[in-house]
Design an enzyme around this catalytic site. Sequence first.
Site, PDB file in Angstrom:
ATOM      1  N   ARG A   1       0.837  -1.208   0.000  1.00  5.78           N
ATOM      2  CA  ARG A   1       0.000   0.000   0.000  1.00  5.78           C
ATOM      3  C   ARG A   1       0.863   1.245   0.000  1.00  5.78           C
ATOM      4  O   ARG A   1       0.494   2.276  -0.577  1.00  5.78           O
ATOM      5  CB  ARG A   1      -0.916  -0.009   1.235  1.00  5.78           C
ATOM      6  CG  ARG A   1      -1.833   1.196   1.342  1.00  5.78           C
ATOM      7  CD  ARG A   1      -2.701   1.115   2.584  1.00  5.78           C
ATOM      8  NE  ARG A   1      -1.934   1.077   3.818  1.00  5.78           N
ATOM      9  CZ  ARG A   1      -1.411   2.155   4.427  1.00  5.78           C
ATOM     10  NH1 ARG A   1      -1.580   3.362   3.916  1.00  5.78           N
ATOM     11  NH2 ARG A   1      -0.745   2.022   5.564  1.00  5.78           N
TER      12      ARG A   1
ATOM     13  N   HIS B   1       3.115  -9.339  15.569  1.00  8.40           N
ATOM     14  CA  HIS B   1       2.874  -7.920  15.312  1.00  8.40           C
ATOM     15  C   HIS B   1       2.596  -7.220  16.639  1.00  8.40           C
ATOM     16  O   HIS B   1       1.887  -7.750  17.491  1.00  8.40           O
ATOM     17  CB  HIS B   1       1.674  -7.733  14.375  1.00  8.40           C
ATOM     18  CG  HIS B   1       2.055  -7.603  12.941  1.00  8.40           C
ATOM     19  ND1 HIS B   1       1.559  -8.441  11.956  1.00  8.40           N
ATOM     20  CD2 HIS B   1       2.870  -6.724  12.314  1.00  8.40           C
ATOM     21  CE1 HIS B   1       2.073  -8.085  10.781  1.00  8.40           C
ATOM     22  NE2 HIS B   1       2.858  -7.040  10.980  1.00  8.40           N
TER      23      HIS B   1
END
Length: 214
Positions: free
Chosen positions: A88, A165
């Site tokens: 992205r 994460h």
Amino acid sequence: MKILITGFDPFGGESVNPAYEAIKLLPDEIGGAQIIKMEVPTVFGKAGEALKAGIETHQPDAVICVGQAGGRSGMSVEKVAINYQDARIPDNEKQQPIDQVIEEDGDTAYFATVPVKAMVAKMRENGIPAFVSYTAGTFVCNELMYALLYLLHKKYPHIRGGFIHVPFAMQQTVDKPNGTPAMALSSITKGLECSILAVIENREDISQAMGTTH
């Protein structure tokens, strides 16, 4: 026992990356295991190359890669990496691959070989918000997790590997919109330490419902 743990450098306009900042606060020994800390670049291809070199040098028993997932509210232990990249935003060298595979001869996906649910359970038992994640995204984090599991599948089947994460650190959200999730850096470090202990203590994963409904 040796455990290699890696964290990324800052990316996306951030001045710090809580992944590696938290790793730096870890002790050099946890549960009798030697902890080897390594920073990797947030760059497609180069992160995996650095990881491969680290594995060849240190020959660890397990590898845990750590990355920032701003917007998530807790520690998320990734279950699966996919053979796909769709950036992205550009990486730190302005690369932005779109709709590309990572390894032409790789499987569509690889599952983590660390005890994902046991890691989540250990963090929760110690007051750290944590959950199993079934998507590592399509940026450099997923690529590194895939590169790790691909390498272990092809060359080092005796080494266990996985990815965690972490949320934004508190200081990263000072100028972000009200309500942006964050976690104290000390809590992120504690979560990582719990995860490492779970890897040491659990050769096989626990059986506990941690799936999602969406």
